[in-house]
Write an enzyme that holds these catalytic residues in place. Structure first.
Site, PDB file in Angstrom:
ATOM      1  N   PHE A  90       0.822  -1.206   0.000  1.00 55.49           N
ATOM      2  CA  PHE A  90       0.000   0.000   0.000  1.00 55.49           C
ATOM      3  C   PHE A  90       0.852   1.250   0.000  1.00 55.49           C
ATOM      4  O   PHE A  90       0.520   2.241  -0.647  1.00 55.49           O
ATOM      5  CB  PHE A  90      -0.927  -0.023   1.219  1.00 55.49           C
ATOM      6  CG  PHE A  90      -1.887   1.123   1.224  1.00 55.49           C
ATOM      7  CD1 PHE A  90      -1.695   2.203   2.077  1.00 55.49           C
ATOM      8  CD2 PHE A  90      -2.949   1.153   0.341  1.00 55.49           C
ATOM      9  CE1 PHE A  90      -2.560   3.253   2.059  1.00 55.49           C
ATOM     10  CE2 PHE A  90      -3.814   2.212   0.319  1.00 55.49           C
ATOM     11  CZ  PHE A  90      -3.633   3.276   1.196  1.00 55.49           C
ATOM     12  N   GLU A  91       1.931   1.263   0.726  1.00 52.93           N
ATOM     13  CA  GLU A  91       2.816   2.420   0.726  1.00 52.93           C
ATOM     14  C   GLU A  91       3.360   2.672  -0.677  1.00 52.93           C
ATOM     15  O   GLU A  91       3.545   3.820  -1.093  1.00 52.93           O
ATOM     16  CB  GLU A  91       3.976   2.200   1.695  1.00 52.93           C
ATOM     17  CG  GLU A  91       3.574   2.195   3.156  1.00 52.93           C
ATOM     18  CD  GLU A  91       3.024   3.528   3.599  1.00 52.93           C
ATOM     19  OE1 GLU A  91       3.399   4.566   3.012  1.00 52.93           O
ATOM     20  OE2 GLU A  91       2.173   3.551   4.517  1.00 52.93           O
ATOM     21  N   GLN A  92       3.614   1.553  -1.400  1.00 53.98           N
ATOM     22  CA  GLN A  92       4.085   1.727  -2.773  1.00 53.98           C
ATOM     23  C   GLN A  92       3.016   2.396  -3.631  1.00 53.98           C
ATOM     24  O   GLN A  92       3.308   3.254  -4.465  1.00 53.98           O
ATOM     25  CB  GLN A  92       4.439   0.340  -3.352  1.00 53.98           C
ATOM     26  CG  GLN A  92       4.997   0.414  -4.775  1.00 53.98           C
ATOM     27  CD  GLN A  92       5.329  -0.975  -5.317  1.00 53.98           C
ATOM     28  OE1 GLN A  92       5.004  -1.981  -4.707  1.00 53.98           O
ATOM     29  NE2 GLN A  92       5.975  -1.007  -6.459  1.00 53.98           N
TER      30      GLN A  92
END
Length: 554
Positions: free
Chosen positions: A466-468
């Site tokens: 998700f951070e990506q």
């Protein structure tokens, strides 16, 4: 004077027909506004204010003091007695000041009116009283004639001798500047030094006793500028706008150092010959005396302006001068001021209403335009997807049941099936074994919008995947791809939310899902789906017949 005579004549015509039985009823005609003045010790004849009526009919005259029922005697030996239309005070005393009724009566008619008498003392050390003087104001002229006023009923003015005083000092009749003629004093070579208080005095004999009758006259001699030409201040070839049927008064104004005669003409004829009726009336010359000169006035009154009065030149003339000026009456131009004000106010209101309507109904307006034949929905940007769908998952790659239903069922049902959009959803459209980072980067670059579905899971710690996605999202923000935020669940705390989402929420807000997974909630015409469709690009479709809408109330 004529008004007074009319009232008295009216009384005769309306009341002489009264029966004898009602003769005791007496008409009260009020109080005469003129006051009879006399100095203490001088004779006073108070004239009945109804004397004109008395001279026209056979009446008995009775005088009484107001508030008393006692008639005055006719005995000439009494100091106060009545003599037909006169109440005589021989001589007058201070206690005589007051109100007296003159009553006219015959067998069929009775009328009464009050006369006021004022007896005064002379001012200390003077031969007159300042409050009882005849006041006059005139400009300097070659000579001045002063008349001794109000003595005709006492003496024969054709054969009398009048003594004249200035400031209570006898005039030097041997100086050559003064001349007496009957009751008049003529002053030659008039100057400002001749201003002052003049007193005339005549002898009067009654019942063998000689009395003096005096009158005080004040004259103010104005030293006006000499050798000036008459100056006409109005008209000066003026053009006046007058509505048809209106009345208007034209005033000829001429400034001069003396009183002069003025007159109005049209076509070299006096205005009296302008009309056969009294529609246009020329007044009389009037004046106003100032320190600099005399302003002479003459009015010309149009009681009703007719078509024949327009575009004619009405001249004002001075008898002693060849200078003439005119005034022209003109029909006024149409006044569009009210119309223009109403027009611009209407335009302003229309603009305001339009702005308010656009702000309130802008979503419906844009969607209606897109569905109309005027809109061009062909998009040639080369992108494959209308929107990339991003929604939260935990570190294990799973999401909530409601989130899955909304993303994998509801969004495709409405946006793809009913609105003809193409969506890319991770977990539905990706292939096993694909490199996720490259797939997301490539897919987002091929999408026109990014739809991020928010839930409380966003507020928890997210995995690297998700951070990506968020990092990719940041890159997309810099590339100005529009992002649509949907709150699937009510989020009360954005503290742990990524800064990029906070920025997007603050800049454009979010669309909140408040419905349930029912058939009516899946209609694209609800407020929620209208807001989503408004932020989406125009759907590329041929006609609405190809779509299967579920209609519902907002």
């Amino acid at each position: 004077m004529w008004g007074h005579r009319f009232v008295l004549t009216l009384h005769i015509l309306t009341l002489t027909c009264l029966s004898v039985g009602k003769a005791e009823l007496c008409i009260d005609d009020g109080v005469e506004f003129e006051i009879e003045y006399a100095s203490v010790g001088e004779p006073l004849y108070a004239v009945c204010p109804l004397y004109l009526l008395f001279e026209k009919s056979n009446f008995n005259v009775t005088w009484i003091r107001n508030g008393s029922q006692t008639e005055f005697t006719s005995d000439r030996q009494e100091r106060v007695h009545q003599d037909q239309k006169y109440l005589k005070f021989i001589p007058a005393q201070l206690q005589d000041s007051g109100f007296y009724q003159c009553i006219l009566k015959n067998s069929t008619f009775c009328i009464k009116k009050i006369r006021r008498v004022e007896v005064f003392n002379q001012d200390d050390g003077l031969c007159y009283n300042h409050s009882v003087r005849f006041l006059n104001e005139i400009p300097i002229m070659p000579s001045l004639r002063i008349e001794c006023p109000d003595i005709d009923i006492y003496v024969n003015t054709r054969n009398i001798q009048v003594k004249w005083f200035k400031e209570c000092q006898p005039l030097n009749m041997d100086s050559g500047r003064y001349l007496t003629l009957a009751k008049d004093l003529i002053i030659k070579s008039l100057s400002q030094q001749d201003s002052g208080n003049y007193t005339c005095e005549v002898s009067f004999m009654y019942n063998g006793v000689t009395y003096n009758i005096s009158r005080a006259i004040e004259y103010s001699i104005l030293d006006l500028p000499k050798e000036i030409e008459p100056v006409m201040t109005f008209p000066k070839n003026n053009i006046l706008d007058v509505k048809l049927g209106d009345s208007i008064t034209l005033t000829c104004e001429v400034f001069y150092n003396a009183i002069i005669d003025l007159y109005w003409t049209y076509n070299d004829t006096l205005m009296a010959q302008y009309t056969e009726d009294d529609r246009v009336i020329m007044g009389t010359t009037d004046k106003t005396i100032t320190e600099d000169g005399i302003q002479n006035f003459l009015t010309l009154n149009f009681t009703k302006v007719l078509e024949e009065d327009y575009n004619k030149q009405f001249y004002c003339h001075i008898w002693s001068s060849t200078s003439t000026f005119y005034v022209t009456l003109r029909r006024p131009d149409p006044n569009f001021q009210g119309f223009l004000i109403a027009f611009f106010v209407s335009i302003f209101l229309v603009i305001v209403i339009a702005v308010i309507a656009v702000r309130i109904f802008k979503v419906d307006i844009v969607l209606w335009y897109r569905s109309s034949c005027l809109a061009n929905t062909d998009c040639k940007d080369g992108k494959m997807y209308d929107a990339y769908i991003m929604y939260p998952k935990d570190s294990m790659g799973t999401s909530s049941y409601e989130m899955d239903i909304f993303v994998l069922k509801v969004l495709p049902e409405v946006l793809e099936k009913q609105c003809a959009y193409r969506l890319f959803i991770i977990g539905r459209d990706d292939l096993p074994g694909q490199a996720m980072a490259d797939l997301i980067d490539e897919t987002i670059s091929q999408s026109r919008r990014i739809i991020i579905v928010l839930g409380n899971l966003f507020c928890e710690k997210q995995g690297d995947d998700f951070e990506q996605k968020i990092a990719m999202y940041d890159a997309l923000i810099r590339n100005k791809i529009k992002v649509i935020l949907i709150e699937m669940e009510k989020i009360t705390d954005y503290t742990d939310m990524p800064e990029s989402l906070k920025y997007i929420k603050q800049k454009q807000g979010v669309v909140q899902w408040k419905g349930e997974f029912t058939e009516s909630a899946l209609s694209p015409n609800t407020r929620f789906w209208k807001n989503i469709r408004y932020q989406m690009p125009p759907a590329q479709r041929h006609s609405d017949k190809e779509l299967h809408y579920i209609h519902s109330e907002d």
